[in-house]
Write an enzyme that holds these catalytic residues in place. Structure first.
Site, PDB file in Angstrom:
ATOM      1  N   LYS A  36       4.688 -26.481   3.353  1.00  0.00           N
ATOM      2  CA  LYS A  36       4.756 -25.363   4.306  1.00  0.00           C
ATOM      3  C   LYS A  36       3.539 -24.466   4.130  1.00  0.00           C
ATOM      4  O   LYS A  36       2.805 -24.602   3.145  1.00  0.00           O
ATOM      5  CB  LYS A  36       6.054 -24.582   4.089  1.00  0.00           C
ATOM      6  CG  LYS A  36       6.228 -24.018   2.694  1.00  0.00           C
ATOM      7  CD  LYS A  36       7.622 -23.439   2.520  1.00  0.00           C
ATOM      8  CE  LYS A  36       7.755 -22.798   1.148  1.00  0.00           C
ATOM      9  NZ  LYS A  36       8.981 -22.056   0.992  1.00  0.00           N
ATOM     10  N   TYR A 262     -17.451   0.978   2.433  1.00  0.00           N
ATOM     11  CA  TYR A 262     -16.565   1.956   3.079  1.00  0.00           C
ATOM     12  C   TYR A 262     -15.972   2.926   2.054  1.00  0.00           C
ATOM     13  O   TYR A 262     -15.617   2.536   0.935  1.00  0.00           O
ATOM     14  CB  TYR A 262     -15.413   1.236   3.779  1.00  0.00           C
ATOM     15  CG  TYR A 262     -15.835   0.495   5.024  1.00  0.00           C
ATOM     16  CD1 TYR A 262     -16.381   1.169   6.112  1.00  0.00           C
ATOM     17  CD2 TYR A 262     -15.694  -0.880   5.108  1.00  0.00           C
ATOM     18  CE1 TYR A 262     -16.770   0.484   7.250  1.00  0.00           C
ATOM     19  CE2 TYR A 262     -16.071  -1.574   6.244  1.00  0.00           C
ATOM     20  CZ  TYR A 262     -16.616  -0.888   7.316  1.00  0.00           C
ATOM     21  OH  TYR A 262     -17.008  -1.562   8.440  1.00  0.00           O
TER      22      TYR A 262
HETATM   23  C1  LIG Z   1      13.582 -24.116  -0.622  1.00  0.00           C
HETATM   24  C2  LIG Z   1      12.323 -24.294  -1.385  1.00  0.00           C
HETATM   25  N1  LIG Z   1      12.209 -25.349  -2.204  1.00  0.00           N
HETATM   26  C3  LIG Z   1      11.080 -25.570  -2.920  1.00  0.00           C
HETATM   27  C4  LIG Z   1      10.003 -24.711  -2.844  1.00  0.00           C
HETATM   28  C5  LIG Z   1       8.778 -25.002  -3.671  1.00  0.00           C
HETATM   29  O1  LIG Z   1       8.542 -23.992  -4.605  1.00  0.00           O
HETATM   30  P1  LIG Z   1       7.381 -24.154  -5.668  1.00  0.00           P
HETATM   31  O2  LIG Z   1       6.103 -24.020  -4.927  1.00  0.00           O
HETATM   32  O3  LIG Z   1       7.594 -23.014  -6.611  1.00  0.00           O
HETATM   33  O4  LIG Z   1       7.522 -25.481  -6.291  1.00  0.00           O
HETATM   34  C6  LIG Z   1      10.073 -23.607  -2.013  1.00  0.00           C
HETATM   35  C7  LIG Z   1       8.932 -22.695  -1.932  1.00  0.00           C
HETATM   36  O5  LIG Z   1       8.978 -21.538  -1.787  1.00  0.00           O
HETATM   37  C8  LIG Z   1      11.269 -23.391  -1.267  1.00  0.00           C
HETATM   38  O6  LIG Z   1      11.389 -22.337  -0.456  1.00  0.00           O
END
Ligand SMILES: Cc1ncc(COP(=O)(O)O)c(C=O)c1O
Length: 407
Positions: A36, A262
């Site tokens: 993501k 700035y």
């Molecule tokens: C539901 C869920 N699973 C897994 C992860 C992965 O987390 P990480 O990057 O700490 O491994 C996230 C990330 O925020 C998440 O929201």
């Protein structure tokens, strides 16, 4: 070098991290790679392709469009949408072969109706909230929920999972209670003949600190991108995949008493040679690093002078020989020196996650294998010619490092 500010994404390091994680997961464990937020700023399309080649089992996104982007780029792995979708997004999700996470019954019913309409059962995942306090079905309601879910005609449960809020803290007692709670649910479900085909719980912190949470898939982002959670009990080799770099676009000699940037918050105390670096908060380089952070120039640390602006930031080059066009490292390695993402995150008063995923679209991504650029993506598209010119820069840089080592 055809660009002034870029991120280098080392695909060999990424592959090595995945191998280390697979070893941690053990023989049968797979990886649900979380891609993501544009794969935490690394570029979701390229990371997904590399992950698929490395045998990752499935991909996790947060939004409908992130999933569609991966499908449009040709990804054939199963894609889980981890955040709740709205019922109005179901049709498109199904059309693109994305597997939603079900967080409540109303959504499950709507998804089942969509399955009936399409004439085939739809794959879904269920999040059980054992203590994260964000999304999912509350543990207390989970048993009844799964019973109702299994009665729906056109759903195929692919996995059940839970999420840890603090598996990287000093005290893991709460996370262990979550695991116990999750397992008691799985037992109760089994007694009723409901067996989720896969279960998963381990985010990065869980993966490295709680072996009991590893189950069928490690559902990880951070560690795959080469960063350790603040607590990391597992002996695992991880290498940062991303380095953030820019260049000097101007060098100026200022007298003592000259204000810089700035707000005129910094005034030179001595005759000062300043370097103007082509990075600012408009690239995702935090304004909080104003007069606080450092960068690497010529293999040495140089302090930031005055405020970070939208596009440009000034550093002190008085004691470091440098020329316009020289490479500046914002985090990553330069010669024998390195500046960590953790340090930049600390100076930015945020998490490494936020630093990586706020590096914006105006920053070119250069994908590297065997120390050479293999792909370059930018605001104005992809360019093979630019990748070649970048390769020339990489070659000269490697030669300079080798020459410095010999001296
Ligand atoms: C539901 C869920 N699973 C897994 C992860 C992965 O987390 P990480 O990057 O700490 O491994 C996230 C990330 O925020 C998440 O929201």
């Amino acid at each position: 070098m055809p660009v002034s500010t870029w991120v280098e994404v080392d695909l060999d390091r990424f592959a090595a991290n995945l191998r280390a994680l697979r070893a941690l997961a053990g023989g049968t464990g797979g990886i649900l790679l979380v891609v993501k937020a544009d794969a935490y700023g690394h570029g979701a399309v390229e990371i997904a392709a590399a992950a698929e080649a490395e045998g990752v089992s499935l991909l996790g996104v947060a939004t409908l469009h992130e999933g569609i982007q991966l499908r449009q780029s040709g990804s054939t792995l199963p894609i889980v949408v981890l955040s709740p979708l709205l019922t109005s997004e179901i049709e498109e999700a199904v059309a693109h072969g994305l597997d939603p996470t079900v967080h409540d019954l109303q959504f499950a019913e709507a998804l089942s109706r969509a399955g009936q309409q399409s004439g085939r059962p739809l794959r879904c995942h269920v999040e059980v909230d054992t203590g994260m306090g964000r999304t999912g079905v509350r543990r207390a309601e989970a048993l009844a929920f799964f019973e109702r879910l299994s009665a729906l005609p056109a759903l195929r449960l692919a996995s059940a999972f839970t999420h840890f809020p603090d598996a990287d803290g000093d005290d893991l007692a709460f996370s262990r209670e979550q695991i116990d709670d999750f397992e008691s649910l799985l037992r109760q479900l089994a007694e009723r003949g409901i067996r989720p085909p896969r279960v998963h719980a381990a985010n990065s912190a869980g993966a490295v600190n709680l072996p009991a949470s590893r189950y069928d898939w490690l559902r990880v982002g951070l560690v795959a991108y080469g960063h350790r959670p603040p607590r990391c009990d597992a002996a695992i080799d991880l290498e940062p995949v991303m380095a953030f770099k820019s260049r000097l676009v101007q060098i100026r000699d200022l007298p003592a008493g000259a204000p810089i940037s700035y707000g005129r918050t910094y005034v030179t105390r001595r005759p000062t040679r300043t370097g103007v670096v082509a990075v600012g908060y408009g690239h995702g380089y935090s304004w909080l690093l104003s007069s606080r952070g450092a960068m690497l120039v010529g293999g040495r640390r140089v302090p930031i002078l005055g405020r970070v602006t939208m596009d440009l930031t000034m550093v002190d080059l008085t004691d470091v020989p440098a020329e316009v066009g020289d490479e500046v490292v914002l985090f990553g390695d330069q010669g024998e020196e390195s500046l960590s993402l953790d340090e930049v995150a600390k100076g930015s008063e945020t998490l490494p996650y936020e630093v990586m995923c706020t590096i914006g679209k105006r920053v070119t991504r250069i994908y590297v294998r065997d120390g050479r650029p293999v792909k370059l993506t930018s605001l104005v598209g992809e360019s093979a010619e630019w990748a070649q010119r970048a390769a020339e820069h990489f070659r000269r840089r490697a030669e300079a490092v080798a020459a410095a080592r010999h001296r």
